[in-house]
Design a protein around this motif. Structure first.
Motif, PDB file in Angstrom:
ATOM      1  N   ASP A   1      -1.161  -7.845   5.112  1.00 34.98           N
ATOM      2  CA  ASP A   1      -2.159  -8.801   4.651  1.00 34.98           C
ATOM      3  C   ASP A   1      -3.505  -8.511   5.292  1.00 34.98           C
ATOM      4  OD1 ASP A   1      -0.407 -10.201   2.981  1.00 34.98           O
ATOM      5  OD2 ASP A   1       0.276 -11.469   4.623  1.00 34.98           O
ATOM      6  N   ASP A   2      -3.489  -7.653   6.289  1.00 37.98           N
ATOM      7  CA  ASP A   2      -4.695  -7.328   7.053  1.00 37.98           C
ATOM      8  C   ASP A   2      -5.000  -5.846   6.887  1.00 37.98           C
ATOM      9  OD1 ASP A   2      -6.674  -6.881   8.930  1.00 37.98           O
ATOM     10  OD2 ASP A   2      -5.551  -7.725  10.612  1.00 37.98           O
ATOM     11  N   ALA A   3      -5.992  -5.529   6.063  1.00 38.33           N
ATOM     12  CA  ALA A   3      -6.354  -4.131   5.812  1.00 38.33           C
ATOM     13  C   ALA A   3      -6.857  -3.445   7.071  1.00 38.33           C
ATOM     14  CB  ALA A   3      -7.397  -4.053   4.707  1.00 38.33           C
ATOM     15  N   VAL A   4      -7.443  -4.197   7.994  1.00 45.67           N
ATOM     16  CA  VAL A   4      -7.917  -3.616   9.250  1.00 45.67           C
ATOM     17  C   VAL A   4      -6.731  -3.110  10.070  1.00 45.67           C
ATOM     18  CG1 VAL A   4      -9.105  -4.088  11.427  1.00 45.67           C
ATOM     19  CG2 VAL A   4     -10.033  -4.977   9.276  1.00 45.67           C
TER      20      VAL A   4
ATOM     21  N   PHE B   1       0.841  -1.185   0.000  1.00 42.01           N
ATOM     22  CA  PHE B   1       0.000   0.000   0.000  1.00 42.01           C
ATOM     23  C   PHE B   1       0.882   1.243   0.000  1.00 42.01           C
ATOM     24  CE2 PHE B   1      -2.470  -3.307   1.962  1.00 42.01           C
ATOM     25  CZ  PHE B   1      -3.728  -3.160   1.394  1.00 42.01           C
ATOM     26  N   MET B   2       0.539   2.197  -0.846  1.00 41.85           N
ATOM     27  CA  MET B   2       1.187   3.497  -0.856  1.00 41.85           C
ATOM     28  C   MET B   2       0.249   4.456  -0.134  1.00 41.85           C
ATOM     29  SD  MET B   2       3.788   5.343  -1.956  1.00 41.85           S
ATOM     30  CE  MET B   2       4.472   4.278  -3.208  1.00 41.85           C
TER      31      MET B   2
ATOM     32  N   VAL C   1       1.809  -5.291   9.974  1.00 36.76           N
ATOM     33  CA  VAL C   1       2.038  -4.176   9.056  1.00 36.76           C
ATOM     34  C   VAL C   1       3.536  -3.886   9.040  1.00 36.76           C
ATOM     35  CG1 VAL C   1       1.560  -1.755   8.533  1.00 36.76           C
ATOM     36  CG2 VAL C   1      -0.243  -3.191   9.515  1.00 36.76           C
ATOM     37  N   THR C   2       4.118  -3.849   7.850  1.00 38.11           N
ATOM     38  CA  THR C   2       5.537  -3.558   7.676  1.00 38.11           C
ATOM     39  C   THR C   2       5.682  -2.265   6.896  1.00 38.11           C
ATOM     40  OG1 THR C   2       6.058  -5.910   7.609  1.00 38.11           O
ATOM     41  CG2 THR C   2       7.705  -4.416   6.706  1.00 38.11           C
TER      42      THR C   2
ATOM     43  N   ARG D   1      -5.936   0.762  11.168  1.00 39.90           N
ATOM     44  CA  ARG D   1      -5.709   1.197  12.549  1.00 39.90           C
ATOM     45  C   ARG D   1      -4.504   2.131  12.634  1.00 39.90           C
ATOM     46  NH1 ARG D   1      -7.253  -4.496  14.797  1.00 39.90           N
ATOM     47  NH2 ARG D   1      -9.424  -4.073  15.323  1.00 39.90           N
ATOM     48  N   TYR D   2      -3.445   1.807  11.910  1.00 44.98           N
ATOM     49  CA  TYR D   2      -2.271   2.677  11.913  1.00 44.98           C
ATOM     50  C   TYR D   2      -2.606   4.032  11.286  1.00 44.98           C
ATOM     51  CZ  TYR D   2       2.230   4.687  10.887  1.00 44.98           C
ATOM     52  OH  TYR D   2       3.284   5.557  10.805  1.00 44.98           O
ATOM     53  N   ILE D   3      -3.227   3.999  10.136  1.00 46.99           N
ATOM     54  CA  ILE D   3      -3.558   5.229   9.422  1.00 46.99           C
ATOM     55  C   ILE D   3      -4.483   6.112  10.255  1.00 46.99           C
ATOM     56  CG2 ILE D   3      -4.770   6.113   7.385  1.00 46.99           C
ATOM     57  CD1 ILE D   3      -3.639   3.586   5.938  1.00 46.99           C
TER      58      ILE D   3
END
Length: 89
Positions: A53-56, A3-4, A32-33, A60-62
């Motif tokens: 691999d986990d959009a959730v 993801f960008m 998330v890496t 959460r980070y975003i």
């Protein structure tokens, strides 16, 4: 999946965003890496390349920055992946 993320710090939140980044940066959730983060010099804009691999978990980070910055997130693929997608089955 990669993801960008692109962000732009709201002018009225610039000082608070700098303080958060410097003193209490949000931590990446498990799964998330971050491959890299780049900042446009002289502005509050930038982008990061992350993998999850986990959009959730990525969401959460975003979300931890949502009160201070405008963000856009794009799913991206590299040359090899797009070549596979473009080749006939």
């Amino acid at each position: 999946m990669k993801f960008m993320t692109r962000w732009s710090i709201k002018e009225e939140n610039f000082a608070a965003a700098v303080d958060r980044f410097a003193n209490n940066p949000p931590q990446l959730p498990q799964g998330v890496t971050m491959h890299g983060r780049w900042h446009q010099m002289g502005s509050g804009d930038g982008f990061a390349l992350m993998e999850a691999d986990d959009a959730v978990a990525l969401s959460r980070y975003i979300r931890q920055w949502a009160d201070l910055v405008d963000q856009e997130v794009y799913a991206v693929v590299d040359d090899q992946e797009i070549a596979q997608a473009l080749s006939p089955e």
